[in-house]
Write a protein that holds these residues in place. Sequence first.
Motif, PDB file in Angstrom:
ATOM      1  N   PRO A 613       0.838  -1.212   0.000  1.00  0.00           N
ATOM      2  CA  PRO A 613       0.000   0.000   0.000  1.00  0.00           C
ATOM      3  C   PRO A 613       0.870   1.258   0.000  1.00  0.00           C
ATOM      4  O   PRO A 613       1.896   1.341   0.671  1.00  0.00           O
ATOM      5  CB  PRO A 613      -0.818  -0.138   1.283  1.00  0.00           C
ATOM      6  CG  PRO A 613      -0.866  -1.615   1.543  1.00  0.00           C
ATOM      7  CD  PRO A 613       0.438  -2.145   1.078  1.00  0.00           C
ATOM      8  N   GLY A 614       0.409   2.273  -0.785  1.00  0.00           N
ATOM      9  CA  GLY A 614       1.109   3.544  -0.849  1.00  0.00           C
ATOM     10  C   GLY A 614       2.197   3.612  -1.906  1.00  0.00           C
ATOM     11  O   GLY A 614       2.826   4.654  -2.069  1.00  0.00           O
ATOM     12  N   LYS A 615       2.443   2.526  -2.647  1.00  0.00           N
ATOM     13  CA  LYS A 615       3.485   2.520  -3.671  1.00  0.00           C
ATOM     14  C   LYS A 615       2.941   3.071  -4.987  1.00  0.00           C
ATOM     15  O   LYS A 615       1.734   3.319  -5.143  1.00  0.00           O
ATOM     16  CB  LYS A 615       4.025   1.114  -3.885  1.00  0.00           C
ATOM     17  CG  LYS A 615       4.696   0.508  -2.665  1.00  0.00           C
ATOM     18  CD  LYS A 615       5.959   1.263  -2.312  1.00  0.00           C
ATOM     19  CE  LYS A 615       6.668   0.614  -1.135  1.00  0.00           C
ATOM     20  NZ  LYS A 615       7.932   1.308  -0.804  1.00  0.00           N
ATOM     21  N   THR A 616       3.847   3.249  -5.958  1.00  0.00           N
ATOM     22  CA  THR A 616       3.497   3.826  -7.263  1.00  0.00           C
ATOM     23  C   THR A 616       3.840   2.842  -8.357  1.00  0.00           C
ATOM     24  O   THR A 616       4.898   2.202  -8.318  1.00  0.00           O
ATOM     25  CB  THR A 616       4.256   5.138  -7.504  1.00  0.00           C
ATOM     26  OG1 THR A 616       3.915   6.058  -6.456  1.00  0.00           O
ATOM     27  CG2 THR A 616       3.887   5.742  -8.860  1.00  0.00           C
ATOM     28  N   ILE A 617       2.950   2.730  -9.355  1.00  0.00           N
ATOM     29  CA  ILE A 617       3.176   1.871 -10.518  1.00  0.00           C
ATOM     30  C   ILE A 617       3.410   2.766 -11.722  1.00  0.00           C
ATOM     31  O   ILE A 617       2.626   3.692 -11.982  1.00  0.00           O
ATOM     32  CB  ILE A 617       1.973   0.946 -10.755  1.00  0.00           C
ATOM     33  CG1 ILE A 617       1.809  -0.006  -9.564  1.00  0.00           C
ATOM     34  CG2 ILE A 617       2.154   0.163 -12.045  1.00  0.00           C
ATOM     35  CD1 ILE A 617       0.566  -0.858  -9.660  1.00  0.00           C
ATOM     36  N   LYS A 618       4.502   2.522 -12.448  1.00  0.00           N
ATOM     37  CA  LYS A 618       4.858   3.330 -13.611  1.00  0.00           C
ATOM     38  C   LYS A 618       4.486   2.574 -14.876  1.00  0.00           C
ATOM     39  O   LYS A 618       4.790   1.389 -15.005  1.00  0.00           O
ATOM     40  CB  LYS A 618       6.349   3.637 -13.613  1.00  0.00           C
ATOM     41  CG  LYS A 618       6.796   4.443 -12.400  1.00  0.00           C
ATOM     42  CD  LYS A 618       8.304   4.680 -12.431  1.00  0.00           C
ATOM     43  CE  LYS A 618       8.749   5.454 -11.194  1.00  0.00           C
ATOM     44  NZ  LYS A 618      10.225   5.671 -11.194  1.00  0.00           N
ATOM     45  N   LEU A 619       3.844   3.294 -15.805  1.00  0.00           N
ATOM     46  CA  LEU A 619       3.486   2.711 -17.095  1.00  0.00           C
ATOM     47  C   LEU A 619       3.996   3.641 -18.177  1.00  0.00           C
ATOM     48  O   LEU A 619       3.719   4.857 -18.153  1.00  0.00           O
ATOM     49  CB  LEU A 619       1.970   2.524 -17.193  1.00  0.00           C
ATOM     50  CG  LEU A 619       1.472   1.741 -18.409  1.00  0.00           C
ATOM     51  CD1 LEU A 619       0.225   0.942 -18.038  1.00  0.00           C
ATOM     52  CD2 LEU A 619       1.132   2.676 -19.575  1.00  0.00           C
ATOM     53  N   ARG A 620       4.772   3.093 -19.111  1.00  0.00           N
ATOM     54  CA  ARG A 620       5.349   3.895 -20.191  1.00  0.00           C
ATOM     55  C   ARG A 620       5.039   3.225 -21.516  1.00  0.00           C
ATOM     56  O   ARG A 620       5.042   1.989 -21.622  1.00  0.00           O
ATOM     57  CB  ARG A 620       6.859   4.027 -20.031  1.00  0.00           C
ATOM     58  CG  ARG A 620       7.278   4.803 -18.793  1.00  0.00           C
ATOM     59  CD  ARG A 620       8.789   5.045 -18.802  1.00  0.00           C
ATOM     60  NE  ARG A 620       9.522   3.790 -18.732  1.00  0.00           N
ATOM     61  CZ  ARG A 620       9.795   3.145 -17.607  1.00  0.00           C
ATOM     62  NH1 ARG A 620       9.384   3.658 -16.447  1.00  0.00           N
ATOM     63  NH2 ARG A 620      10.457   2.016 -17.635  1.00  0.00           N
ATOM     64  N   ALA A 621       4.827   4.054 -22.556  1.00  0.00           N
ATOM     65  CA  ALA A 621       4.627   3.575 -23.932  1.00  0.00           C
ATOM     66  C   ALA A 621       5.409   4.489 -24.851  1.00  0.00           C
ATOM     67  O   ALA A 621       5.233   5.722 -24.829  1.00  0.00           O
ATOM     68  CB  ALA A 621       3.140   3.565 -24.296  1.00  0.00           C
ATOM     69  N   CYS A 622       6.313   3.940 -25.671  1.00  0.00           N
ATOM     70  CA  CYS A 622       7.171   4.750 -26.531  1.00  0.00           C
ATOM     71  C   CYS A 622       7.524   3.959 -27.776  1.00  0.00           C
ATOM     72  O   CYS A 622       7.217   2.767 -27.904  1.00  0.00           O
ATOM     73  CB  CYS A 622       8.427   5.180 -25.785  1.00  0.00           C
ATOM     74  SG  CYS A 622       9.417   3.771 -25.217  1.00  0.00           S
ATOM     75  N   LEU A 623       8.224   4.668 -28.691  1.00  0.00           N
ATOM     76  CA  LEU A 623       8.696   4.038 -29.916  1.00  0.00           C
ATOM     77  C   LEU A 623      10.065   3.413 -29.675  1.00  0.00           C
ATOM     78  O   LEU A 623      10.878   3.944 -28.915  1.00  0.00           O
ATOM     79  CB  LEU A 623       8.797   5.067 -31.050  1.00  0.00           C
ATOM     80  CG  LEU A 623       7.502   5.517 -31.702  1.00  0.00           C
ATOM     81  CD1 LEU A 623       7.765   6.673 -32.652  1.00  0.00           C
ATOM     82  CD2 LEU A 623       6.868   4.359 -32.462  1.00  0.00           C
ATOM     83  N   THR A 624      10.330   2.287 -30.345  1.00  0.00           N
ATOM     84  CA  THR A 624      11.669   1.688 -30.328  1.00  0.00           C
ATOM     85  C   THR A 624      12.404   2.071 -31.606  1.00  0.00           C
ATOM     86  O   THR A 624      11.875   2.800 -32.454  1.00  0.00           O
ATOM     87  CB  THR A 624      11.560   0.163 -30.224  1.00  0.00           C
ATOM     88  OG1 THR A 624      10.892  -0.320 -31.394  1.00  0.00           O
ATOM     89  CG2 THR A 624      10.764  -0.246 -28.991  1.00  0.00           C
TER      90      THR A 624
END
Length: 721
Positions: A613-624
Amino acid sequence: MNRGSREFRLTVGLLVTGLLLLLCVTIVAAQDAAIVALQPGSQQIQQPLQVYHDVSGEKDLATITQEQFKQLDTTAVLPAGKTVHWVRLVLQNNSPYQQERYLYAGGWSRLELYLQHPDGTIEKRQSGQLLPISARDVPQNKPYVRVKLAPNSQTLVYLRLQGDINLYKPQHLSLQLETPEQVVEANNSRLFVQGIFIGVIIVMALYNLVLYISVRDRSYLYYVMALTGTGLYFMFYHGFALELLWPDAPYWNAHSFAFIVTFNGIFRLLFTRSYLDTRQTMPVWDRVLTFLALLYAIPVAMGLLSYFTSIDLLKACVDLIGIIGGAVLVAMLLVGAISFYKGYRPALYFVFANLLFVVGSLLFILKEMHWLPDTPLTLYSAQVGIVAQVVLFSLGLAYRLNTVTTELANEVLEKKRLELEKEVERKHLIEQQKKELELTVANRTAALRSKTQELKHTVRQLKASELKLMRINGIKDRFFSIISHDLRTPLATLDSFLNILLNFSDRMKPEQMQKLANHTQLSVRNLQALLENLLQWSAAQTGSGDTVTFEPETIVLHQNIETNLALLQDTAAAKNISWQATIADNLNVYADANMLSFVIRNLLHNAIKFSEPGKTIKLRACLTNSSMAEITVEDEGIGMKAETVASLFSQEQLAQTTKGTANEKGTGLGLLLCRLFVERNGGFIWVKSEPGNGSRFWFTVPLAPEGQPHKQQTATSLSAV
């Protein structure tokens, strides 16, 4: 002062009195003892000697000097038993020079010499057959003791003769004095003559051993062993065994005779049976020879009993071996003569060789049994006979080898002639059969080719079916395993909740009812998600088009991601977990919308499940760098071990399931479906994780072709694991 002087005078007086008494005893003893004047060269003492028989065998020199000695002729027979014999005599040196002699009193077990010199000193020397070589006064096989006499002097000598075993207890008293030069010369002659004899035995043994290795005829091997036994016996007889092989084991040396002669006799009998082939040509005499070989077990038993116990059987053992040995020699001679009489030509050498050997050996055996005098003829007759036998036996074995070789050569020639005749007949048959065989082979080859093609086709079909069946069987096993383990828990939980509602609802408070309803709803949703994932996974494994369809299209990536984030917002809020999404603008991908949403939701749901609880989830979408879009989901959760990471995407085994931070359960199918769906859309998926440092999942999806119309995303029917 006067008192000390008186004591000193008293002490001196006592010493002088003692010396006078000792001198008187010595003079009296010397007067009673026989006086032997030294003569140049070898000297045999023939005159009667002063002898005392110590029946107890425990008296020492001091006691013996007080005993009464009696005169005994050297031809008289000594008493039997364990009696120790003391001999007293005076050796007189009339020369103005010091003289040295070697005294030989016979082959006694133990011999002790006490020399009482004119100055009153006593010198002790010892030797004997049962003393090690190093303990003897003269370190050689013959038990000598040295005597050194001062010029123009008389020396009183006490000689203690002890016979522990009957073999080393002479029947008569015999004393002989020899000069050191004579002893050295006799020893050198012994070394020279016996060295030549042993050398001949070794050379002939090696020669016959080479013949045995060449032709593999047991006769040669038996003869080599018999020669070895002969060499060992004469090494024993002339002292080389004690001097060279076991110098510190004189007791064993005395008993080794029984085993060495037995070894020699047995192999001589085996050689006779093999050389003359008595088993086939003379079965009666063959049994006689076998019986004589078995008789040797008696002296061996007697030798062992005498060696390991106090029973003295060695003298009787020697006499018995002599009788058996004589019988063996006579039997060998008779068997050889009979074999030659029956027409076996090599037996002629055997008869002549044994004739010389038998005569010499019988003379030697009779001398050892004291039935003949000890002369050079009886002493060396056996060795002369053995040398003659060795030469004649070698000639006989060579003649036998030539005969066998000639017979074998004739047999080989006859076989070749017969083979040539058969070869001519065989060629005619071969030519005829060859034509028939060629026709048959051609017909069958064509049939075999046809059958081979059919079999190859059948094998390929069977292998394909086998692989398909193995895959389906594996899917079935996994499916049943999941059902048997993971469906029980939600159903059991639901059953428990319903039981509580039915039986205890009237006693429960509203907030308790609400909490129980929430738990029930969560369990039902988990069960629904599990069933849906099972169906999706099963359809993906079997390739069923009715359950999972693949319809790729252009998808606006940020809309798809936002839709799935909205679906999981309540789940994240329940654990106070926040999002951090970074999505590139105008990023369109070409994929199946349902599959893409399924992968994103599963990765996000797993990130929530394993985050505190209290943590952060990072989501990224980019070009390769290539024409692919890369989507990453990274959490700060509990992470995974290396072995867990290795099993996440494996089709061979389900991933190791781990409960979430709030005890959330899983099946291990979600990530496997993610891999299948990503690869179905032309991408790849990876993971990086360490225990305590969170996990990072990322996968690629192909970019949409330019100009391709895109589709707005809505909520999808696939739910997260």
